[in-house]
Design an enzyme around this catalytic site. Sequence first.
Site: not given
Length: 149
Positions: A66-67
């Site tokens: 994820h970011a």
Amino acid sequence: MLKDLLKRDVIELKVECKDWKEAIRKGTQNLIDKGFIEESYTEAIFESFKENGPYMVIGPGIVLAHARPEDGVNQLCMSLTTLKEGINFGNKTNDPVKLIITFGAIDNKSHLEALSQLMELFMNDNDINKIISSTTKDDVLDIIYKYSK
């Protein structure tokens, strides 16, 4: 709910990869193809690994890639990718990785229910191992539905 995000078209099984970057790309590609995230999101995940190390390897054999929402998320999304062969991500405790969940949140709240259900799944080693060894998407979806209450 988890079943609303992890649908048949975002599940890929027994994918072959040569390294962790290719594994992350495999996890993000169908989300990119659907317009759920931008290519910049993949790059932001790489940058996060570079800056923070392999903290996304959250359990034995599992990466939650994820970011930040502003790094290219167009809508709340998730994909599930299992790897044919385990890949080392640099986490001595939890390598090799065989399951990649790629996750894109649009804000700080809308994803919490699905993430909570996902964490419940991650705590069940038996179901995780069934997902990793599954050869059909139907088998994976049966497990996902079990956690989508």
